[in-house]
Design an enzyme around this catalytic site. Structure first.
Site, mmCIF file in Angstrom:
data_model
loop_
_atom_site.group_PDB
_atom_site.id
_atom_site.type_symbol
_atom_site.label_atom_id
_atom_site.label_comp_id
_atom_site.label_asym_id
_atom_site.label_seq_id
_atom_site.Cartn_x
_atom_site.Cartn_y
_atom_site.Cartn_z
ATOM 1 N N THR A 23 0.834 -1.142 -0.085
ATOM 2 C CA THR A 23 0.072 -0.160 -0.009
ATOM 3 C C THR A 23 0.757 1.103 0.109
ATOM 4 O O THR A 23 2.014 1.326 0.566
ATOM 5 C CB THR A 23 -0.974 0.100 1.181
ATOM 6 N N TYR B 129 -2.092 0.471 9.883
ATOM 7 C CA TYR B 129 -2.391 -0.260 8.701
ATOM 8 C C TYR B 129 -0.986 -0.190 7.924
ATOM 9 O O TYR B 129 -0.501 -1.297 7.130
ATOM 10 C CB TYR B 129 -3.414 0.338 7.900
#
Ligand code: UDP
Length: 330
Positions: A117, A141
């Site tokens: 990501t 995250y």
């Protein structure tokens, strides 16, 4: 030779399964169906319901199906949730990826593609951000995914596991043939939330933060159509199969849109305004992030086909209408 897709019942994973089966590949999906749907999996693929951290199961799947490549999507993806439940995110995204990789290495599979990501970059010092930038995630995250990238790097050197980690920017839109899309209930991602709002499924939506140092004060993101993202995975698979070098690649178009611009695009696609209110910042959000995306084109030969916000939004809206009709008939 079979491709194992973890999280193949989820939003992005199900598009990968479609692309692989469209290309005539044999596919086995490992998914625990906590957020995915079995109906989203292409009928030609085999579904095994289970946990990616069940090492014995993963080894068995690899042996029984003659798996030679793994594409790993399974994980948790909501940035604000990771802020309130960091240990849950480190378990799902890091600890379980470690177990999956241990089984993959033990079974002798050599090709591994990983969903990483842009959140690994945090608030980058300059934009666009290239793969060479030092990763400094600002959410659990992002950290949970960065740790898996590091395990892959080290496993490559130690065990000869070849990998491509794709750093996704903001994935949106749906299969242009209407076979899959973002179906998760209680959506938090901007384009889906805006589509649900314009369809009247939500009375209003929030614009999180209007005081960022961006042209209109709202956050900038690089939105990429899910089919183009999947094309990069197919290119990565071909790259690894021909013995290409392991590495990390940004997946975005290199153009940023603000939250207000996205809302305007949804209003335009729907032909009516999107009710929204200006709200405080959401924890964990960087002000802006846009991909430096030359490497994926140069080394993987990626050629995006849908680099157009209006197309992305139109396909997301079409999928939302499809879900509305589907739910009405269930
Ligand atoms: N966002 C928003 N309202 C929403 C959902 C998202 O203003 O209902 C903003 C969010 O604060 C961020 C951008 O839209 O600036 C993209 O957020 P999203 O959750 O879609 O993806 P992320 O970048 O967090 O992965």
């Amino acid at each position: 030779m079979t491709v194992l897709v973890t999280g193949g019942a989820g939003y992005i994973g199900s598009h990968m399964v479609l692309a692989l089966t469209d290309a005539g590949e044999d596919v086995v999906v490992l998914d625990n169906l906590t957020t995915g749907f079995s109906w989203a999996i292409a009928p030609q693929a085999k579904l095994i319901e289970g946990d990616i951290a069940d090492e014995a199961l993963v080894e068995l799947i690899i042996k029984e199906n003659n798996v030679n490549s793994v594409v790993h999507f399974a994980g948790s993806i909501v940035v604000p949730d990771s802020v309130t439940d960091p240990l849950g995110y480190y378990l799902n995204n890091t600890v379980k990826s470690r177990a999956l990789m241990a089984a993959v290495v033990k079974a002798g599979v050599k090709n591994f593609i990983f969903s990483s990501t842009a959140a690994v970059y945090g608030n980058p010092e300059s934009m666009p951000v290239f793969e060479t930038a030092t990763p400094l995630p600002i959410s659990p995250y992002g950290t949970s995914k960065l740790m898996t990238e590091l395990m892959l790097r080290d496993s490559h050197f130690a065990y000869g596991l070849n990998y491509v980690a794709l750093r996704y920017f903001n994935v949106a839109g749906a299969d242009p043939k209407g076979r899959s899309g973002q179906s998760t209930p209680r959506a938090t991602h901007l384009i889906k939330v805006a589509c649900q709002t314009v369809l009247g499924q939500r009375p209003s939506m929030d614009v999180f933060g209007t005081d960022y140092e961006t042209p209109d004060g709202t956050c900038l993101r690089d939105y990429i159509h899910v089919s183009d993202l999947i094309a990069a995975h197919m290119d990565a698979l071909a790259h690894l199969r021909r013995g290409g070098e392991s590495g990390i690649f940004n997946c975005g178009y290199g153009k940023g849109y603000s939250v207000l611009e996205v809302i305007a695009a949804v209003a335009n696609a729907a032909g009516k305004p999107v009710n929204h209110k200006l709200s405080p910042r959401r924890p964990g959000d960087p002000a802006g992030i846009v991909a430096g995306a030359d490497k994926v084109r140069e080394i993987l030969g990626w050629k995006p086909k849908h680099a157009d916000l209006d197309f992305i939004v139109a396909s997301a809206l079409a999928w939302e209408k499809h879900l509305e009709r589907r739910n009405a008939t269930i």
